[in-house]
Design a protein around this motif. Sequence first.
Motif, PDB file in Angstrom:
ATOM      1  N   ARG A  49      26.698  47.143  10.187  1.00 25.75           N
ATOM      2  CA  ARG A  49      26.294  45.916   9.475  1.00 25.75           C
ATOM      3  C   ARG A  49      27.356  45.419   8.493  1.00 25.75           C
ATOM      4  NH1 ARG A  49      19.991  45.329   8.545  1.00 25.75           N
ATOM      5  NH2 ARG A  49      19.884  43.060   8.391  1.00 25.75           N
ATOM      6  N   PRO A  50      27.852  46.264   7.593  1.00 29.74           N
ATOM      7  CA  PRO A  50      28.835  45.765   6.625  1.00 29.74           C
ATOM      8  C   PRO A  50      30.181  45.382   7.243  1.00 29.74           C
ATOM      9  CG  PRO A  50      28.540  48.132   6.395  1.00 29.74           C
ATOM     10  CD  PRO A  50      27.462  47.657   7.310  1.00 29.74           C
ATOM     11  N   TYR A  51      30.439  45.845   8.467  1.00 28.70           N
ATOM     12  CA  TYR A  51      31.679  45.467   9.133  1.00 28.70           C
ATOM     13  C   TYR A  51      31.620  44.043   9.680  1.00 28.70           C
ATOM     14  CZ  TYR A  51      33.237  50.372   9.230  1.00 28.70           C
ATOM     15  OH  TYR A  51      33.643  51.638   8.894  1.00 28.70           O
ATOM     16  N   VAL A  52      30.385  43.521   9.849  1.00 36.05           N
ATOM     17  CA  VAL A  52      30.218  42.240  10.542  1.00 36.05           C
ATOM     18  C   VAL A  52      29.621  41.170   9.645  1.00 36.05           C
ATOM     19  CG1 VAL A  52      29.027  41.088  12.453  1.00 36.05           C
ATOM     20  CG2 VAL A  52      30.032  43.362  12.793  1.00 36.05           C
ATOM     21  N   GLU A  53      28.518  41.483   8.977  1.00 33.95           N
ATOM     22  CA  GLU A  53      27.813  40.457   8.208  1.00 33.95           C
ATOM     23  C   GLU A  53      28.690  39.893   7.099  1.00 33.95           C
ATOM     24  OE1 GLU A  53      24.021  41.762   6.803  1.00 33.95           O
ATOM     25  OE2 GLU A  53      23.067  41.396   8.748  1.00 33.95           O
ATOM     26  N   GLY A  54      28.745  38.552   7.055  1.00 35.54           N
ATOM     27  CA  GLY A  54      29.541  37.866   6.043  1.00 35.54           C
ATOM     28  C   GLY A  54      31.026  37.837   6.356  1.00 35.54           C
ATOM     29  N   LYS A  55      31.438  38.476   7.407  1.00 36.37           N
ATOM     30  CA  LYS A  55      32.858  38.518   7.770  1.00 36.37           C
ATOM     31  C   LYS A  55      33.147  37.777   9.075  1.00 36.37           C
ATOM     32  CE  LYS A  55      33.878  42.990   5.534  1.00 36.37           C
ATOM     33  NZ  LYS A  55      32.570  43.251   4.940  1.00 36.37           N
ATOM     34  N   ILE A  56      32.154  37.747   9.955  1.00 32.47           N
ATOM     35  CA  ILE A  56      32.364  37.226  11.301  1.00 32.47           C
ATOM     36  C   ILE A  56      31.320  36.152  11.588  1.00 32.47           C
ATOM     37  CG2 ILE A  56      32.252  37.827  13.764  1.00 32.47           C
ATOM     38  CD1 ILE A  56      33.282  40.631  12.865  1.00 32.47           C
ATOM     39  N   ARG A  57      31.773  35.061  12.161  1.00 28.85           N
ATOM     40  CA  ARG A  57      30.862  33.975  12.533  1.00 28.85           C
ATOM     41  C   ARG A  57      29.914  34.451  13.637  1.00 28.85           C
ATOM     42  NH1 ARG A  57      32.682  28.062  15.013  1.00 28.85           N
ATOM     43  NH2 ARG A  57      30.572  27.120  15.058  1.00 28.85           N
ATOM     44  N   GLU A  58      28.636  34.143  13.485  1.00 25.40           N
ATOM     45  CA  GLU A  58      27.642  34.491  14.493  1.00 25.40           C
ATOM     46  C   GLU A  58      26.903  33.227  14.925  1.00 25.40           C
ATOM     47  OE1 GLU A  58      25.008  37.750  13.515  1.00 25.40           O
ATOM     48  OE2 GLU A  58      26.426  38.501  12.015  1.00 25.40           O
ATOM     49  N   THR A  59      26.756  33.059  16.219  1.00 24.44           N
ATOM     50  CA  THR A  59      25.939  31.978  16.760  1.00 24.44           C
ATOM     51  C   THR A  59      24.867  32.606  17.637  1.00 24.44           C
ATOM     52  OG1 THR A  59      27.802  30.432  16.730  1.00 24.44           O
ATOM     53  CG2 THR A  59      25.906  29.835  18.097  1.00 24.44           C
ATOM     54  N   ALA A  60      23.618  32.506  17.168  1.00 27.52           N
ATOM     55  CA  ALA A  60      22.509  33.177  17.835  1.00 27.52           C
ATOM     56  C   ALA A  60      21.780  32.236  18.783  1.00 27.52           C
ATOM     57  CB  ALA A  60      21.539  33.725  16.787  1.00 27.52           C
ATOM     58  N   HIS A  61      20.919  32.825  19.629  1.00 24.53           N
ATOM     59  CA  HIS A  61      20.043  32.081  20.541  1.00 24.53           C
ATOM     60  C   HIS A  61      20.840  31.122  21.418  1.00 24.53           C
ATOM     61  CE1 HIS A  61      16.047  29.943  21.321  1.00 24.53           C
ATOM     62  NE2 HIS A  61      15.931  31.178  21.754  1.00 24.53           N
ATOM     63  N   VAL A  62      21.915  31.628  21.988  1.00 28.34           N
ATOM     64  CA  VAL A  62      22.801  30.781  22.774  1.00 28.34           C
ATOM     65  C   VAL A  62      23.447  31.613  23.860  1.00 28.34           C
ATOM     66  CG1 VAL A  62      24.890  31.175  21.389  1.00 28.34           C
ATOM     67  CG2 VAL A  62      24.579  28.981  22.546  1.00 28.34           C
ATOM     68  N   SER A  63      23.814  30.967  24.942  1.00 31.03           N
ATOM     69  CA  SER A  63      24.610  31.626  25.976  1.00 31.03           C
ATOM     70  C   SER A  63      25.625  30.628  26.511  1.00 31.03           C
ATOM     71  CB  SER A  63      23.728  32.152  27.110  1.00 31.03           C
ATOM     72  OG  SER A  63      22.980  31.116  27.693  1.00 31.03           O
ATOM     73  N   VAL A  64      26.555  31.122  27.294  1.00 29.49           N
ATOM     74  CA  VAL A  64      27.595  30.266  27.853  1.00 29.49           C
ATOM     75  C   VAL A  64      27.070  29.643  29.138  1.00 29.49           C
ATOM     76  CG1 VAL A  64      29.947  30.158  28.766  1.00 29.49           C
ATOM     77  CG2 VAL A  64      29.420  31.677  26.838  1.00 29.49           C
ATOM     78  N   GLU A  65      27.023  28.321  29.172  1.00 29.01           N
ATOM     79  CA  GLU A  65      26.515  27.587  30.327  1.00 29.01           C
ATOM     80  C   GLU A  65      27.608  27.298  31.348  1.00 29.01           C
ATOM     81  OE1 GLU A  65      23.067  24.335  30.403  1.00 29.01           O
ATOM     82  OE2 GLU A  65      24.943  23.531  29.567  1.00 29.01           O
ATOM     83  N   GLN A  66      28.820  27.070  30.848  1.00 31.94           N
ATOM     84  CA  GLN A  66      29.942  26.762  31.719  1.00 31.94           C
ATOM     85  C   GLN A  66      31.220  27.244  31.051  1.00 31.94           C
ATOM     86  OE1 GLN A  66      30.625  22.592  32.284  1.00 31.94           O
ATOM     87  NE2 GLN A  66      31.815  22.852  34.166  1.00 31.94           N
ATOM     88  N   ALA A  67      32.159  27.725  31.854  1.00 30.08           N
ATOM     89  CA  ALA A  67      33.455  28.165  31.345  1.00 30.08           C
ATOM     90  C   ALA A  67      34.543  27.605  32.248  1.00 30.08           C
ATOM     91  CB  ALA A  67      33.528  29.692  31.312  1.00 30.08           C
ATOM     92  N   ALA A  68      35.600  27.088  31.631  1.00 29.06           N
ATOM     93  CA  ALA A  68      36.696  26.509  32.409  1.00 29.06           C
ATOM     94  C   ALA A  68      38.004  26.717  31.670  1.00 29.06           C
ATOM     95  CB  ALA A  68      36.453  25.018  32.649  1.00 29.06           C
ATOM     96  N   VAL A  69      39.081  26.807  32.434  1.00 28.24           N
ATOM     97  CA  VAL A  69      40.411  26.977  31.864  1.00 28.24           C
ATOM     98  C   VAL A  69      40.979  25.600  31.518  1.00 28.24           C
ATOM     99  CG1 VAL A  69      42.725  27.904  32.233  1.00 28.24           C
ATOM    100  CG2 VAL A  69      40.749  29.042  33.272  1.00 28.24           C
ATOM    101  N   THR A  70      41.502  25.457  30.304  1.00 26.27           N
ATOM    102  CA  THR A  70      42.075  24.187  29.866  1.00 26.27           C
ATOM    103  C   THR A  70      43.507  24.038  30.368  1.00 26.27           C
ATOM    104  OG1 THR A  70      42.957  25.091  27.793  1.00 26.27           O
ATOM    105  CG2 THR A  70      40.671  24.325  27.771  1.00 26.27           C
ATOM    106  N   ALA A  71      44.042  22.853  30.224  1.00 21.97           N
ATOM    107  CA  ALA A  71      45.401  22.572  30.699  1.00 21.97           C
ATOM    108  C   ALA A  71      46.435  23.427  30.002  1.00 21.97           C
ATOM    109  CB  ALA A  71      45.718  21.087  30.511  1.00 21.97           C
ATOM    110  N   ASP A  72      46.159  23.808  28.760  1.00 24.92           N
ATOM    111  CA  ASP A  72      47.132  24.635  28.027  1.00 24.92           C
ATOM    112  C   ASP A  72      46.803  26.127  28.112  1.00 24.92           C
ATOM    113  OD1 ASP A  72      44.869  24.510  26.475  1.00 24.92           O
ATOM    114  OD2 ASP A  72      45.913  24.053  24.588  1.00 24.92           O
TER     115      ASP A  72
END
Length: 377
Positions: free
Chosen positions: A249-272
């Motif tokens: 917990r102390p290694y992550v909370e307040g140190k790392i951005r968290e986005t909950a209740h989500v999943s990846v719908e699509q993934a693609a490689v960009t031109a760069d």
Amino acid sequence: MLDLIIIGAGPYGISLAAHASAHGLTYKLLGYPMHFWKNQMPQEMFIRTNPISIGLSDPQNVYTLERFSEETGVEITTPLPRPVFVHYAMWFADKTNVVFTPEYVSLLQRIEASKDGYSVITESGQMYSAHNVIVATGLQHYAYIPEVFAGISSDLVSHTFGYSSFSSFTGKKVAVIGSGQSAWEAAALLHLADSECELLYRRETPNYSVKAATGIELIELANTFYDLPLEQKQARWAKPAGSIANFLRPYVEGKIRETAHVSVEQAAVTADGKLFLNLTNGEHRIVDHVLAATGFQIQLERVPFIDQHLLQQIKREEAGYDQYPLLDVHFQSSLPGLYFAGPLSSHTHGPAFRFIAGLNKACKSIIPEISRVQTVV
């Protein structure tokens, strides 16, 4: 011909060899000693289980972690650092006179002429034959990456399995997909490596363990699971995994951005050459890399060294996307003399066998049975 070949030189393989030696069985233990623990896990992290329940198995339960500490002077702390466990395992192997044959297996096949055993061919071309074989490999063949990332280069998407260091991600933007222990470990170590990290997960909130994992419940379950009524087994199989040890917990909370209740719908490689992620909440991310902490799908077919003809003869049991060998009370498959320990036995014998908690039960079920059969023969 040997009595026994053990494939896999991790905690299960080492313990099985200790029991085999004590029973006077001739054996070969094939694999690089504790390779996964030494070279494919982050050494800066800890084992979540309390040290009171961490130990390899010898017949008399003599060579415990406590005795290791007394004899070597190595302090046992909670949580236990992974390098200490590796040190203990090698000490245990020395004390129990375990002999390693440090080679990987390229092929396991039945000896068709006599129907009385199996042969293995190692990476160097050496052949060994035995009346019995125990497949005691770990999770290395079963890493699961979601289908949404299919076809994308491993330079951009990889599984957390196999990383011992995250220094290669210093200065990079990394999305960690997952809500369990390995996701939190990866995020913590990415942060320490000065990468810009974000956790993306489907849960609404992190599932931190209410109490510290002692391992005692799993050890008890290892001893009883096979004989449970089917309804109780089904309930246990359906129980969701993915809790996170409180020490992270102390290694992550307040140190790392968290986005909950989500999943990846699509993934693609960009031109760069970066990775564009379209999320189910309508947002998107552009990152340098995705680390999938998305668990494992155990499939007997993925074991690379089992001969295809042999595979076809092994009866299976399905569990969702997973597929396991069907085993008896002694961990023996439908082919006499072919046994499975560790993760491949974790459907028939329960979840303890994905972890160290199943060691003692596996050893005391398999080795006496092999010894009994060899004595009769």
